[in-house]
Design an enzyme around this catalytic site. Structure first.
Site, PDB file in Angstrom:
ATOM      1  N   HIS A  26    -128.527 -12.749  87.889  1.00 40.06           N
ATOM      2  CA  HIS A  26    -128.889 -13.908  87.480  1.00 40.06           C
ATOM      3  C   HIS A  26    -129.941 -14.702  88.256  1.00 40.06           C
ATOM      4  O   HIS A  26    -129.533 -15.060  89.454  1.00 40.06           O
ATOM      5  CB  HIS A  26    -127.937 -14.696  86.959  1.00 40.06           C
ATOM      6  CG  HIS A  26    -127.227 -14.426  85.570  1.00 40.06           C
ATOM      7  ND1 HIS A  26    -126.385 -15.041  85.004  1.00 40.06           N
ATOM      8  CD2 HIS A  26    -127.459 -13.313  84.871  1.00 40.06           C
ATOM      9  CE1 HIS A  26    -125.954 -14.415  83.838  1.00 40.06           C
ATOM     10  NE2 HIS A  26    -126.580 -13.358  83.777  1.00 40.06           N
TER      11      HIS A  26
ATOM     12  N   PRO B 154    -112.995 -24.486  89.391  1.00 38.15           N
ATOM     13  CA  PRO B 154    -114.123 -23.484  89.249  1.00 38.15           C
ATOM     14  C   PRO B 154    -115.413 -23.865  88.766  1.00 38.15           C
ATOM     15  O   PRO B 154    -116.336 -22.835  88.802  1.00 38.15           O
ATOM     16  CB  PRO B 154    -113.393 -22.720  88.143  1.00 38.15           C
ATOM     17  CG  PRO B 154    -112.571 -23.712  87.569  1.00 38.15           C
ATOM     18  CD  PRO B 154    -112.079 -24.589  88.500  1.00 38.15           C
TER      19      PRO B 154
END
Length: 390
Positions: free
Chosen positions: A72, A293
């Site tokens: 990505h 996270p």
């Protein structure tokens, strides 16, 4: 039994350290309290920094990751009913991240350990480190009704936040820093194509949302929920309805829904224990620190700890120098705190806090609006997201 390095915990940190040590000719044994199947069933993160991916290559287990992982070059931040792209590749001079699930990383490391015949003891009960403040440390455990003892030179505590390694250090020898966030992430996995080609982080009046993926056919989605929320109260239909409310209209309309194959709620916390060394016991990964996270730093921080610890142990055995071991805690913590800062910033910018009020919401909006008017601000975000150098 005698080994050079006894490793407690067979998560990614312990397995990666063990694999690197074995390939360098340094003997090690991994002790894991759970079964192999249970370790492989854990659903965790899936965004790898380039440095983490390079370490898996170095460990000889990167082939499947390179074949199946999804590179990505950026991600989207969604707010004000629009998606705004963060071009990681351009902003960082060519760097990118790799989407590859932690479960797959663990699987590859286990297979790699099997291939070289290194020893892992699963379902090792009552693991206890001993004498790590002396020259003769050891670890004991129970297996099949018998107590076993492993004499070693060093102990690596890679057994997570609730593990025995950090708990074994005298309380007065550790300083801990912690922030508990007043919300959690409700996450699902579904075998449906992702709604976008890259990750989408969303700031919305109803709360944070994240559209992630594990492959081109498996999606991982999250929504912010209250800390006391119960997963049983969330049907698949309720989840899909909620996440679509938090996304831009065009993105919500393009989303494919389906039955979840996993659903859970994860609490969010920031935590650091200092130092990361006590005598001949070294902490790595979640045993020493936890990040929310939001910034995709948990697995990558564990890998950076392993980078420093492996280099230090190799230096000790090959070059007969203790310099790396002596510097381990300071080096690791310098990177840990920068990742803690970034994860806290991402969390604070994208989530709704119960006590922030309208003033806090306006500050968030101003922060996000400023990001996309300032290349310097976007570069800061991109540099931290792809991972700071070791």
């Amino acid at each position: 039994m005698r080994t050079q390095v006894a490793i407690i915990g067979s998560g990614p940190a312990g397995l990666l350290l063990g694999q690197l040590l074995s390939r360098a000719g340094i003997d090690n044994v991994i002790l894991e309290r759970a079964s192999r199947a249970h370790v492989l069933s854990r659903i965790r993160a899936g965004v790898l920094e380039e440095g983490t991916a390079a370490m898996l290559d170095e460990a000889g287990v990167g082939a499947r990751m390179r074949a199946e992982g999804l590179p990505h070059d950026g991600f989207d931040l969604a707010f004000d009913n629009r998606r705004h792209r963060v071009d990681l590749h351009t902003l960082t001079g060519g760097k990118r991240v790799l989407v590859y699930g932690q479960t797959e990383v663990t699987h590859d490391l286990m297979d790699g350990r099997d291939a070289i015949g290194a020893q892992t003891v699963y379902e090792a009960r009552d693991v206890q480190p001993h004498g790590f403040d002396t020259e003769t440390p050891s670890v004991t455990y129970e297996k099949d009704g018998q107590t076993h003892r492993i004499a070693c030179d060093f102990i690596a505590g890679c057994d997570g936040f609730h593990g025995i390694a950090r708990q074994s250090i005298p309380h007065e020898a550790l300083e801990t820093f912690e922030r508990i966030y007043p919300f959690g992430w409700l996450g699902i996995i579904a075998d449906v194509p992702p709604v976008g080609d890259e990750l989408i982080y969303a700031n919305h009046p109803r709360g944070f949302a994240l559209c992630s993926m594990r492959s081109t056919t498996r999606s991982r989605y999250y929504v912010q929920v209250a800390a006391d929320e119960r997963v049983e109260e969330w049907t698949d239909a309720r989840f899909w309805d909620e996440i679509r409310r938090r996304l831009p209209d065009a993105t919500a309309e393009a989303m494919t829904t389906g039955s979840s194959i996993e659903k859970s709620i994860a609490p969010l916390r920031s935590f650091v224990a200092e130092p990361m060394r006590f005598g001949r016991l070294f902490l790595a990964g979640d045993a020493a620190h936890i990040v929310p996270p939001t910034g995709a730093k948990g697995l990558n921080l564990a890998a950076s700890d392993v980078r420093y610890l492996f280099d230090a142990l190799r230096e000790y055995y090959i070059e007969k120098s203790t310099a790396g071991l002596d510097a381990y805690s300071q080096k690791a913590l310098a990177r840990v705190w920068k990742a803690e800062r970034f994860s806290w910033w991402m969390t604070s910018t994208l989530h709704r806090f119960p006590d922030q009020g309208t003033f806090g919401q306006r500050i968030q909006h101003a922060e996000l609006d400023y990001l996309f008017q300032s290349r310097a601000a976007l570069t800061m975000l991109a540099e931290n997201y792809v991972g700071l150098p070791f």
